[in-house]
Design a protein around this motif. Structure first.
Motif, PDB file in Angstrom:
ATOM      1  N   THR A  54       0.717  -1.269  -0.059  1.00 47.04           N
ATOM      2  CA  THR A  54      -0.047  -0.004   0.168  1.00 47.04           C
ATOM      3  C   THR A  54       0.997   1.410   0.091  1.00 47.04           C
ATOM      4  O   THR A  54       0.311   2.474   0.073  1.00 47.04           O
ATOM      5  CB  THR A  54      -1.019  -0.048   1.331  1.00 47.04           C
ATOM      6  OG1 THR A  54      -0.236   0.060   2.399  1.00 47.04           O
ATOM      7  CG2 THR A  54      -2.033  -1.332   1.006  1.00 47.04           C
ATOM      8  N   GLY A  55       2.150   1.051  -0.071  1.00 44.95           N
ATOM      9  CA  GLY A  55       3.441   2.259  -0.061  1.00 44.95           C
ATOM     10  C   GLY A  55       3.283   2.658  -1.653  1.00 44.95           C
ATOM     11  O   GLY A  55       2.629   2.476  -2.398  1.00 44.95           O
ATOM     12  N   SER A  56       4.290   3.184  -1.729  1.00 49.57           N
ATOM     13  CA  SER A  56       4.665   3.658  -3.294  1.00 49.57           C
ATOM     14  C   SER A  56       6.077   3.263  -3.928  1.00 49.57           C
ATOM     15  O   SER A  56       6.846   2.880  -2.918  1.00 49.57           O
ATOM     16  CB  SER A  56       4.847   5.103  -3.210  1.00 49.57           C
ATOM     17  OG  SER A  56       5.737   5.771  -2.420  1.00 49.57           O
ATOM     18  N   LEU A  57       6.137   2.842  -4.823  1.00 51.41           N
ATOM     19  CA  LEU A  57       7.407   2.222  -5.717  1.00 51.41           C
ATOM     20  C   LEU A  57       7.804   3.250  -6.635  1.00 51.41           C
ATOM     21  O   LEU A  57       7.345   3.708  -7.440  1.00 51.41           O
ATOM     22  CB  LEU A  57       6.973   0.957  -6.377  1.00 51.41           C
ATOM     23  CG  LEU A  57       8.082   0.271  -7.016  1.00 51.41           C
ATOM     24  CD1 LEU A  57       8.924  -0.253  -6.204  1.00 51.41           C
ATOM     25  CD2 LEU A  57       7.521  -0.822  -7.940  1.00 51.41           C
ATOM     26  N   ARG A  58       9.185   3.508  -6.462  1.00 51.65           N
ATOM     27  CA  ARG A  58       9.802   4.385  -7.475  1.00 51.65           C
ATOM     28  C   ARG A  58      11.277   3.666  -7.478  1.00 51.65           C
ATOM     29  O   ARG A  58      12.226   3.529  -6.845  1.00 51.65           O
ATOM     30  CB  ARG A  58      10.284   5.835  -6.747  1.00 51.65           C
ATOM     31  CG  ARG A  58       8.973   6.626  -6.361  1.00 51.65           C
ATOM     32  CD  ARG A  58       9.126   8.043  -6.768  1.00 51.65           C
ATOM     33  NE  ARG A  58       8.033   8.881  -6.010  1.00 51.65           N
ATOM     34  CZ  ARG A  58       6.907   8.945  -6.504  1.00 51.65           C
ATOM     35  NH1 ARG A  58       6.578   8.190  -7.506  1.00 51.65           N
ATOM     36  NH2 ARG A  58       6.053   9.769  -5.907  1.00 51.65           N
ATOM     37  N   GLY A  59      11.164   3.394  -8.946  1.00 52.89           N
ATOM     38  CA  GLY A  59      12.258   2.247  -9.556  1.00 52.89           C
ATOM     39  C   GLY A  59      12.393   1.161  -8.695  1.00 52.89           C
ATOM     40  O   GLY A  59      11.498   0.443  -8.415  1.00 52.89           O
ATOM     41  N   PRO A  65       4.048   3.015   3.906  1.00 53.32           N
ATOM     42  CA  PRO A  65       2.749   3.934   3.834  1.00 53.32           C
ATOM     43  C   PRO A  65       2.692   4.584   5.573  1.00 53.32           C
ATOM     44  O   PRO A  65       2.289   5.584   5.629  1.00 53.32           O
ATOM     45  CB  PRO A  65       1.586   3.370   3.626  1.00 53.32           C
ATOM     46  CG  PRO A  65       1.965   1.876   3.862  1.00 53.32           C
ATOM     47  CD  PRO A  65       3.325   1.719   3.576  1.00 53.32           C
ATOM     48  N   LEU A  66       3.608   3.766   6.568  1.00 53.33           N
ATOM     49  CA  LEU A  66       3.251   4.179   7.905  1.00 53.33           C
ATOM     50  C   LEU A  66       4.267   5.217   8.418  1.00 53.33           C
ATOM     51  O   LEU A  66       3.657   6.027   8.608  1.00 53.33           O
ATOM     52  CB  LEU A  66       3.378   3.107   8.670  1.00 53.33           C
ATOM     53  CG  LEU A  66       2.701   3.030  10.171  1.00 53.33           C
ATOM     54  CD1 LEU A  66       1.182   3.438  10.132  1.00 53.33           C
ATOM     55  CD2 LEU A  66       2.833   1.503  10.736  1.00 53.33           C
ATOM     56  N   HIS A  67       5.527   4.851   8.298  1.00 56.30           N
ATOM     57  CA  HIS A  67       6.374   5.648   8.771  1.00 56.30           C
ATOM     58  C   HIS A  67       7.428   6.315   7.709  1.00 56.30           C
ATOM     59  O   HIS A  67       8.492   6.907   8.213  1.00 56.30           O
ATOM     60  CB  HIS A  67       7.258   5.340  10.097  1.00 56.30           C
ATOM     61  CG  HIS A  67       6.460   4.933  11.183  1.00 56.30           C
ATOM     62  ND1 HIS A  67       6.001   3.860  11.694  1.00 56.30           N
ATOM     63  CD2 HIS A  67       5.472   6.003  12.053  1.00 56.30           C
ATOM     64  CE1 HIS A  67       5.279   3.971  12.678  1.00 56.30           C
ATOM     65  NE2 HIS A  67       4.728   5.283  12.971  1.00 56.30           N
ATOM     66  N   GLY A  68       7.494   5.846   6.482  1.00 58.20           N
ATOM     67  CA  GLY A  68       8.330   6.336   5.558  1.00 58.20           C
ATOM     68  C   GLY A  68       9.573   5.568   5.167  1.00 58.20           C
ATOM     69  O   GLY A  68      10.475   6.094   4.597  1.00 58.20           O
ATOM     70  N   SER A  69       9.785   4.349   6.007  1.00 59.93           N
ATOM     71  CA  SER A  69      10.972   3.775   5.554  1.00 59.93           C
ATOM     72  C   SER A  69      11.011   3.295   4.184  1.00 59.93           C
ATOM     73  O   SER A  69      10.050   2.937   3.606  1.00 59.93           O
ATOM     74  CB  SER A  69      11.080   2.624   6.599  1.00 59.93           C
ATOM     75  OG  SER A  69      11.028   2.769   7.847  1.00 59.93           O
TER      76      SER A  69
END
Length: 104
Positions: A54-59, A65-69
């Motif tokens: 549920t987070g984001s994928l870049r490359g 999505p929770l704390h940005g790790s």
């Protein structure tokens, strides 16, 4: 599954730059298509119990999505705090249009 690999999807189901959660044998895995290369890791952030799908994928980098790790989805390496522990990775291979992941 005589060689330890199991089918988890089809190539055309996951376009480059996208990812999805796959549940197999009680494991939550994250399958990502990084510019045509398929990578699989555990789906749960090692800092908190958050689904990385549920987070984001870049490359090659997925952001929790929770704390940005941030983690490298191909190597499993934890690259940004608060997570410090790497993700488990799984071998992936493509046979025809099938994506298979190794559970061994």
């Amino acid at each position: 599954m005589p060689d330890g690999f199991i089918k988890i999807g089809k190539v055309d189901e996951l376009r480059p730059g996208s990812m999805k959660r796959v549940d197999i044998d009680g494991r939550r895995m994250l399958l990502a298509n990084v510019n045509g290369r398929f990578c699989a890791t555990d789906d749960t952030c090692t800092h908190e119990d958050a689904s990385l799908s549920t987070g984001s994928l870049r490359g090659e980098l997925v952001k929790c999505p929770l704390h940005g790790s941030r983690f490298n989805v191909c190597t499993g390496e934890a690259l940004e705090e608060p997570a410090e522990q790497d993700l488990k990775t799984y071998p992936v291979r493509v046979e025809g249009d099938n994506i298979l992941v190794g559970l061994v």
